[in-house]
Enzyme design. Sequence first.
Site, PDB file in Angstrom:
ATOM      1  N   LYS A  31       0.827  -1.209   0.000  1.00 61.04           N
ATOM      2  CA  LYS A  31       0.000   0.000   0.000  1.00 61.04           C
ATOM      3  C   LYS A  31       0.865   1.264   0.000  1.00 61.04           C
ATOM      4  CE  LYS A  31      -2.223  -0.838   3.868  1.00 61.04           C
ATOM      5  NZ  LYS A  31      -1.544  -2.059   4.309  1.00 61.04           N
ATOM      6  N   ARG A 106      -9.888   1.122   8.706  1.00 59.98           N
ATOM      7  CA  ARG A 106      -9.562  -0.249   9.079  1.00 59.98           C
ATOM      8  C   ARG A 106     -10.675  -0.923   9.863  1.00 59.98           C
ATOM      9  NH1 ARG A 106      -3.533   0.756   8.941  1.00 59.98           N
ATOM     10  NH2 ARG A 106      -2.534  -1.214   9.401  1.00 59.98           N
ATOM     11  N   ARG A 145      11.822  -6.248   5.035  1.00 60.44           N
ATOM     12  CA  ARG A 145      11.675  -4.839   5.354  1.00 60.44           C
ATOM     13  C   ARG A 145      12.159  -4.538   6.784  1.00 60.44           C
ATOM     14  NH1 ARG A 145       5.704  -2.330   5.156  1.00 60.44           N
ATOM     15  NH2 ARG A 145       5.584  -3.048   7.284  1.00 60.44           N
ATOM     16  N   ARG A 151      11.262  -0.897  11.986  1.00 58.65           N
ATOM     17  CA  ARG A 151      10.041  -0.456  12.656  1.00 58.65           C
ATOM     18  C   ARG A 151       9.844  -1.266  13.926  1.00 58.65           C
ATOM     19  NH1 ARG A 151       5.109   0.051   8.392  1.00 58.65           N
ATOM     20  NH2 ARG A 151       4.028  -0.959  10.114  1.00 58.65           N
ATOM     21  N   ARG A 162      -0.507  -8.431  13.468  1.00 58.87           N
ATOM     22  CA  ARG A 162      -1.062  -7.418  12.560  1.00 58.87           C
ATOM     23  C   ARG A 162      -1.794  -8.074  11.390  1.00 58.87           C
ATOM     24  NH1 ARG A 162       4.295  -4.790  11.448  1.00 58.87           N
ATOM     25  NH2 ARG A 162       3.298  -3.890   9.626  1.00 58.87           N
TER      26      ARG A 162
END
Length: 207
Positions: A31, A106, A145, A151, A162
């Site tokens: 996204k 969401r 990633r 992160r 998640r």
Amino acid sequence: MRSDAEATGSPSSGVDRGFRLVLMGAPGSGKGTQGRLLSRKLGIPAISTGDLFRDHLRRRTELGVAVAGYIDSGAFVPDEITDAMVRERLGSADAEQGFILDGYPRTLAQVDALDRVLTAQGTALTAVVALDVERSTVIERMRTRAGVEARTDDDPEVVIRRLDIYEAETAPLIEHYRSLTRVLEMDGSIEPARLSAMISTRLRARD
Ligand code: ADP
């Protein structure tokens, strides 16, 4: 054939000028990348709630302090906090001609909150773009990633949480949106530049 939808109208030009898009898809479905590419192509801002929250975290704002625990554990930030942040962002001048929302809505309550904001503006969504990627692929992408972005929520256990939350709470919204607006389902495993070209072609063709 090209429609005039690419042209930018005056702020009062109504629903059919700018693109008002929602990008949906699992964490790691691309996204953020598609938001950036489409933003450049369509000349409208990509608004990522995850990025907005991470900016608050970095700057240690009051909001950042309030949401840190939710984000680190992979839980949703409460709707009223998220809705207020998005409402404010969509009220900015650069979003008047259109926007690409990434990571919002969401929840069903957020769908309704967004609808209220757009109704108050006299606008409506142009389309929902849903990126479909297999679970094993997104897990692999996020593992890669994690090494690059570091992160706090890319910890393997949090990634799984998640994904589970996405599948339980957010994926069903794609079905819900079918009765409300145009939904473009796209294969998120396609190479990013080609995928964004395919998305913008379909948006402009209004098929
Ligand atoms: P993802 O890679 O999971 O799509 P994002 O960057 O979109 O991640 O979001 C990171 C985190 O920010 C989420 O796990 C959640 O804690 C919070 N967040 C982002 N968008 C929302 C939202 N619309 N509602 C509630 N929480 C959100």
